[in-house]
Design a protein around this motif. Structure first.
Motif, PDB file in Angstrom:
ATOM      1  N   ALA A 247       0.941  -1.122  -0.079  1.00 37.84           N
ATOM      2  CA  ALA A 247      -0.058   0.071  -0.058  1.00 37.84           C
ATOM      3  C   ALA A 247       0.885   1.246   0.077  1.00 37.84           C
ATOM      4  CB  ALA A 247      -0.743  -0.033   1.056  1.00 37.84           C
ATOM      5  N   PRO A 248       0.569   1.950  -0.918  1.00 40.51           N
ATOM      6  CA  PRO A 248       1.481   3.441  -0.933  1.00 40.51           C
ATOM      7  C   PRO A 248       1.009   4.550   0.321  1.00 40.51           C
ATOM      8  CG  PRO A 248      -0.242   3.612  -2.749  1.00 40.51           C
ATOM      9  CD  PRO A 248      -0.344   1.973  -2.027  1.00 40.51           C
ATOM     10  N   CYS A 254       6.567   6.125   0.592  1.00 43.02           N
ATOM     11  CA  CYS A 254       6.794   4.603   1.432  1.00 43.02           C
ATOM     12  C   CYS A 254       5.611   3.855   1.111  1.00 43.02           C
ATOM     13  CB  CYS A 254       7.106   5.058   2.860  1.00 43.02           C
ATOM     14  SG  CYS A 254       5.628   5.777   3.789  1.00 43.02           S
ATOM     15  N   HIS A 255       5.956   2.638   1.433  1.00 41.55           N
ATOM     16  CA  HIS A 255       4.746   1.605   1.156  1.00 41.55           C
ATOM     17  C   HIS A 255       4.957   0.784   2.297  1.00 41.55           C
ATOM     18  CE1 HIS A 255       5.609   3.167  -3.058  1.00 41.55           C
ATOM     19  NE2 HIS A 255       4.512   2.512  -3.460  1.00 41.55           N
ATOM     20  N   GLY A 256       3.453   0.031   2.433  1.00 43.47           N
ATOM     21  CA  GLY A 256       3.227  -1.113   2.991  1.00 43.47           C
ATOM     22  C   GLY A 256       2.707  -0.946   4.389  1.00 43.47           C
ATOM     23  N   THR A 257       1.957  -1.773   4.734  1.00 40.52           N
ATOM     24  CA  THR A 257       1.270  -1.694   5.945  1.00 40.52           C
ATOM     25  C   THR A 257       1.632  -3.258   6.585  1.00 40.52           C
ATOM     26  OG1 THR A 257      -0.506  -0.239   5.605  1.00 40.52           O
ATOM     27  CG2 THR A 257      -0.718  -2.110   7.486  1.00 40.52           C
ATOM     28  N   ASP A 258       1.737  -3.388   7.725  1.00 41.24           N
ATOM     29  CA  ASP A 258       1.952  -4.614   8.339  1.00 41.24           C
ATOM     30  C   ASP A 258       0.550  -5.370   8.670  1.00 41.24           C
ATOM     31  OD1 ASP A 258       2.306  -7.168  10.141  1.00 41.24           O
ATOM     32  OD2 ASP A 258       3.769  -6.216  11.522  1.00 41.24           O
ATOM     33  N   LEU A 259       0.161  -6.218   7.702  1.00 41.42           N
ATOM     34  CA  LEU A 259      -1.152  -6.878   7.980  1.00 41.42           C
ATOM     35  C   LEU A 259      -1.661  -7.567   9.306  1.00 41.42           C
ATOM     36  CD1 LEU A 259      -1.549  -8.261   4.165  1.00 41.42           C
ATOM     37  CD2 LEU A 259      -2.378  -5.975   5.075  1.00 41.42           C
ATOM     38  N   ASN A 260      -0.823  -7.955   9.926  1.00 34.52           N
ATOM     39  CA  ASN A 260      -0.860  -8.579  11.287  1.00 34.52           C
ATOM     40  C   ASN A 260      -0.779  -7.443  12.260  1.00 34.52           C
ATOM     41  OD1 ASN A 260      -1.713 -11.125  12.394  1.00 34.52           O
ATOM     42  ND2 ASN A 260       0.437 -11.081  13.394  1.00 34.52           N
ATOM     43  N   ARG A 261      -0.800  -6.053  12.009  1.00 34.77           N
ATOM     44  CA  ARG A 261      -1.274  -5.323  12.866  1.00 34.77           C
ATOM     45  C   ARG A 261      -2.296  -4.529  12.389  1.00 34.77           C
ATOM     46  NH1 ARG A 261       3.489  -7.272  14.074  1.00 34.77           N
ATOM     47  NH2 ARG A 261       4.713  -6.805  16.168  1.00 34.77           N
ATOM     48  N   ASN A 262      -3.022  -4.666  11.453  1.00 30.76           N
ATOM     49  CA  ASN A 262      -4.024  -3.890  10.852  1.00 30.76           C
ATOM     50  C   ASN A 262      -5.543  -4.397  11.271  1.00 30.76           C
ATOM     51  OD1 ASN A 262      -5.641  -3.314   7.580  1.00 30.76           O
ATOM     52  ND2 ASN A 262      -4.762  -1.760   8.880  1.00 30.76           N
ATOM     53  N   PHE A 263      -5.750  -5.524  12.086  1.00 27.55           N
ATOM     54  CA  PHE A 263      -7.147  -6.073  12.501  1.00 27.55           C
ATOM     55  C   PHE A 263      -7.620  -5.202  13.748  1.00 27.55           C
ATOM     56  CE2 PHE A 263      -5.450  -9.215   9.874  1.00 27.55           C
ATOM     57  CZ  PHE A 263      -6.452  -9.931   9.398  1.00 27.55           C
ATOM     58  N   ASN A 264      -8.894  -5.253  13.721  1.00 32.81           N
ATOM     59  CA  ASN A 264      -9.486  -4.397  14.663  1.00 32.81           C
ATOM     60  C   ASN A 264      -9.534  -5.019  16.172  1.00 32.81           C
ATOM     61  OD1 ASN A 264     -10.590  -2.204  15.787  1.00 32.81           O
ATOM     62  ND2 ASN A 264     -12.640  -2.612  15.288  1.00 32.81           N
ATOM     63  N   ASN A 275       4.779   5.166  11.648  1.00 31.39           N
ATOM     64  CA  ASN A 275       5.508   5.813  10.724  1.00 31.39           C
ATOM     65  C   ASN A 275       5.440   4.692   9.368  1.00 31.39           C
ATOM     66  OD1 ASN A 275       7.421   6.276   8.992  1.00 31.39           O
ATOM     67  ND2 ASN A 275       9.324   6.151  10.543  1.00 31.39           N
ATOM     68  N   CYS A 276       4.998   5.181   8.261  1.00 31.88           N
ATOM     69  CA  CYS A 276       4.740   4.270   7.297  1.00 31.88           C
ATOM     70  C   CYS A 276       6.096   3.636   6.648  1.00 31.88           C
ATOM     71  CB  CYS A 276       4.045   4.959   6.176  1.00 31.88           C
ATOM     72  SG  CYS A 276       5.067   6.216   5.282  1.00 31.88           S
ATOM     73  N   SER A 277       7.231   4.112   7.216  1.00 30.74           N
ATOM     74  CA  SER A 277       8.338   3.296   6.620  1.00 30.74           C
ATOM     75  C   SER A 277       8.988   2.130   7.413  1.00 30.74           C
ATOM     76  CB  SER A 277       9.739   4.320   6.522  1.00 30.74           C
ATOM     77  OG  SER A 277       9.987   5.166   7.904  1.00 30.74           O
ATOM     78  N   SER A 278       8.099   2.242   8.750  1.00 32.66           N
ATOM     79  CA  SER A 278       8.542   1.299   9.715  1.00 32.66           C
ATOM     80  C   SER A 278       7.966  -0.182   9.219  1.00 32.66           C
ATOM     81  CB  SER A 278       7.684   1.415  11.012  1.00 32.66           C
ATOM     82  OG  SER A 278       7.938   0.332  12.060  1.00 32.66           O
ATOM     83  N   GLU A 279       8.691  -1.292   9.522  1.00 34.37           N
ATOM     84  CA  GLU A 279       8.240  -2.764   9.540  1.00 34.37           C
ATOM     85  C   GLU A 279       6.702  -2.999   9.904  1.00 34.37           C
ATOM     86  OE1 GLU A 279       9.625  -4.396   7.144  1.00 34.37           O
ATOM     87  OE2 GLU A 279      11.609  -4.238   6.949  1.00 34.37           O
ATOM     88  N   ILE A 280       6.753  -2.418  11.133  1.00 32.91           N
ATOM     89  CA  ILE A 280       5.565  -2.692  11.875  1.00 32.91           C
ATOM     90  C   ILE A 280       4.376  -1.602  11.862  1.00 32.91           C
ATOM     91  CG2 ILE A 280       6.354  -4.526  13.407  1.00 32.91           C
ATOM     92  CD1 ILE A 280       6.858  -2.304  15.228  1.00 32.91           C
ATOM     93  N   PHE A 281       4.447  -0.772  10.901  1.00 31.89           N
ATOM     94  CA  PHE A 281       3.236   0.273  10.447  1.00 31.89           C
ATOM     95  C   PHE A 281       1.927  -0.428  10.505  1.00 31.89           C
ATOM     96  CE2 PHE A 281       1.037   3.012   7.175  1.00 31.89           C
ATOM     97  CZ  PHE A 281       0.699   3.830   8.097  1.00 31.89           C
ATOM     98  N   SER A 288      -7.685  -1.139   7.307  1.00 34.98           N
ATOM     99  CA  SER A 288      -7.565   0.142   6.257  1.00 34.98           C
ATOM    100  C   SER A 288      -6.946  -0.594   4.893  1.00 34.98           C
ATOM    101  CB  SER A 288      -6.527   0.995   6.773  1.00 34.98           C
ATOM    102  OG  SER A 288      -5.149   0.524   6.785  1.00 34.98           O
ATOM    103  N   GLU A 289      -6.646  -1.993   4.969  1.00 35.15           N
ATOM    104  CA  GLU A 289      -6.019  -2.572   3.695  1.00 35.15           C
ATOM    105  C   GLU A 289      -7.224  -3.531   3.243  1.00 35.15           C
ATOM    106  OE1 GLU A 289      -3.087  -1.155   3.053  1.00 35.15           O
ATOM    107  OE2 GLU A 289      -3.605  -0.184   4.921  1.00 35.15           O
ATOM    108  N   PRO A 290      -6.997  -3.588   1.778  1.00 34.78           N
ATOM    109  CA  PRO A 290      -8.202  -4.352   1.235  1.00 34.78           C
ATOM    110  C   PRO A 290      -8.169  -5.795   1.446  1.00 34.78           C
ATOM    111  CG  PRO A 290      -6.500  -3.631  -0.248  1.00 34.78           C
ATOM    112  CD  PRO A 290      -6.363  -2.840   0.887  1.00 34.78           C
ATOM    113  N   GLU A 291      -6.905  -6.395   1.782  1.00 33.11           N
ATOM    114  CA  GLU A 291      -6.446  -7.996   2.100  1.00 33.11           C
ATOM    115  C   GLU A 291      -7.256  -7.979   3.533  1.00 33.11           C
ATOM    116  OE1 GLU A 291      -2.719  -6.437  -0.088  1.00 33.11           O
ATOM    117  OE2 GLU A 291      -4.149  -5.538   1.348  1.00 33.11           O
TER     118      GLU A 291
END
Length: 453
Positions: A247-248, A254-264, A275-281, A288-291
């Motif tokens: 994800a941009p 910078c790109h990418g969301t840690d999908l395993n920290r994106n659940f409610n 910070n969107c440049s972090s590995e654990i953003f 927020s992510e479609p996946e």
């Protein structure tokens, strides 16, 4: 400045079938450190923050603690500087991986796609790019049409299709569900390798193994081989150690969301970065992510029937129970731990590999927004994260010769969990009757009684 020094490109490393250049890690080292004092912890945190070192374990500098393992990847131009700093502060270290690129090269297939026979002659002891996994799913369904159906889950941020496999006898019959997903973090290649191995083992052995046959009679087993498809492809084509989705953010800087920290599930509360440049953003918000949204939508529709949620990761050798954001255990914590311990014992019986069992927040590190915690919070009773091999000697670049032993022992652990759940819900070994099958049984009973009279 270190980014420009630490990242090099090789003109000779063209990807088969792709004109992109793959990021190189020549001379990068992974160091293992166990800090002994608070002063050492503080110095290590300072080093990681100022030099922006790649933390493999734990994932945040603030989670570094005395007496706990620390694994960090140091870019080649910084290796000597970091070692000198550690020596000056009398901090002992061990070189786990002397050259990261050597391990990266080992994990890549030597044959180009044109020479790899896919999916005929599919080799489960190799890592496979996404194109081959897509082909494998099609062929698995075609070759096992009586048991396997492939289904649409959703789309990725880059508009790729996410598919899962349903495995069961009588696939249209209402049943309880066991769910497994792999590849939520792109660089953890052993995870999708296990999902494929699991499917292979189920299909090869269900006729000869009464236990597996019983599973397929009693349950729908859903398997998602690769959750983070965009990130997985990126880890093959550009950056082997990429973790997030693609994800941009910030106008693509910078790109990418840690999908395993994106659940409610206590989203954004602990063990994350904004910070969107972090590995654990953790993303711009929960789901927020479609996946993430695709999986949430699917699970919510079936949450009354899903009894077990398994998500496969690496590395560290853990079977983790909820929760990651709090030390307060779930209501069925004792049972969750009991089942996980049975799984760990079954796994250890194969090659002697030891897995630690417990709540994420107590035995690993605190985190929020995980799929495991979310699944349990919405009412799925059995929810586990597997952190597969190894303990750090290879970390995220587990070589292919480790695939088979890892999958063999993990298969025993997963089937131990499934067996416990199966016996709990079907204590007599009988298939639970649906309302339709119950009505049919009653009708047959009336007919038989009438004929006897």
């Amino acid at each position: 400045m270190w980014l420009f020094l630490g990242i090099t490109f090789s003109l000779g490393m063209l990807i088969p079938g792709n004109l992109s250049f793959r990021l190189q890690y020549n001379g990068d080292q992974v160091l293992h450190i166990v800090p002994e004092t608070l002063q050492q912890v503080q110095h290590l945190q300072h080093l990681c923050n100022t030099l922006m070192l790649d933390l493999w374990k734990p994932l945040l500098p603030e989670d570094i603690s005395a007496g706990a393992d620390l694994n960090i990847r140091v870019p080649a131009p910084l290796v000597q500087e970091v070692k000198n700093s550690l020596d000056q502060h009398m901090i002992s270290y061990k070189v786990l991986i002397p050259d990261v690129q050597d391990l990266v090269d080992q994990s890549m297939p030597r044959e180009t796609n044109s020479h790899r026979q896919v999916p005929e002659g599919y080799v489960y002891t190799h890592y496979h790019p996404m194109e081959e996994i897509y082909q494998w799913m099609i062929q698995i369904e075609k070759n096992n049409s009586e048991l396997v159906t492939r289904h649409y889950l959703g789309k990725t941020i880059e508009n790729r299709t996410i598919y899962y496999l349903q495995i069961s006898q009588s696939p249209n019959k209402p049943k309880k569900i066991i769910w497994m997903d792999c590849g939520i973090h792109a660089r953890e290649w052993i995870s999708p390798a296990f999902c494929q191995w699991f499917v292979k083992e189920i299909l090869q052995n269900y006729k000869s193994d009464p236990k597996i046959s019983r599973f397929l009679e009693n349950w729908h087993i859903y398997v998602l081989p690769v959750f983070n498809i965009d990130g997985y492809i990126y880890s093959w084509e550009k950056d082997r150690l990429w973790r997030k989705n693609r994800a941009p953010y910030k106008n693509g800087t910078c790109h990418g969301t840690d999908l395993n920290r994106n659940f409610n599930s206590s989203w954004g509360s602990v063990g994350v970065s904004y910070n969107c440049s972090s590995e654990i953003f953790c993303g711009s918000g929960p789901e927020s992510e479609p996946e993430t949204r695709a999986l949430v939508h699917f699970i919510k529709q079936r949450k009354r029937d899903i009894v077990c949620y398994l998500t496969m990761h690496s590395y560290g050798q853990y079977i983790l129970t909820p929760y990651g954001s709090t030390t307060e255990p779930p209501s069925n914590s004792e049972e969750l731990i009991h089942v996980a311990e049975k799984a760990a014992a079954a796994l250890m019986g194969k090659y002697g590999t030891r897995y630690e069992v417990g709540s994420t927040s107590l035995i690993l590190y605190s985190n929020s927004g995980s799929s495991r915690d979310w699944a349990h919070m919405i009412g799925i009773p059995f929810s586990y994260t597997f952190e597969l091999r190894d303990k750090g000697a290879y970390g995220f670049v587990l070589p292919p010769e480790q695939i088979q032993p890892t999958c063999e022992e993990t298969m025993l652990a997963v089937t131990a969990i499934m067996d416990y759940i199966d016996q709990k819900y079907f204590p007599d070994g009988a298939v639970m009757l649906t309302s339709g099958s119950l009505s049919l049984s009653l009708c047959l009973g009336v007919v038989l009684a009438w004929s006897v009279s």
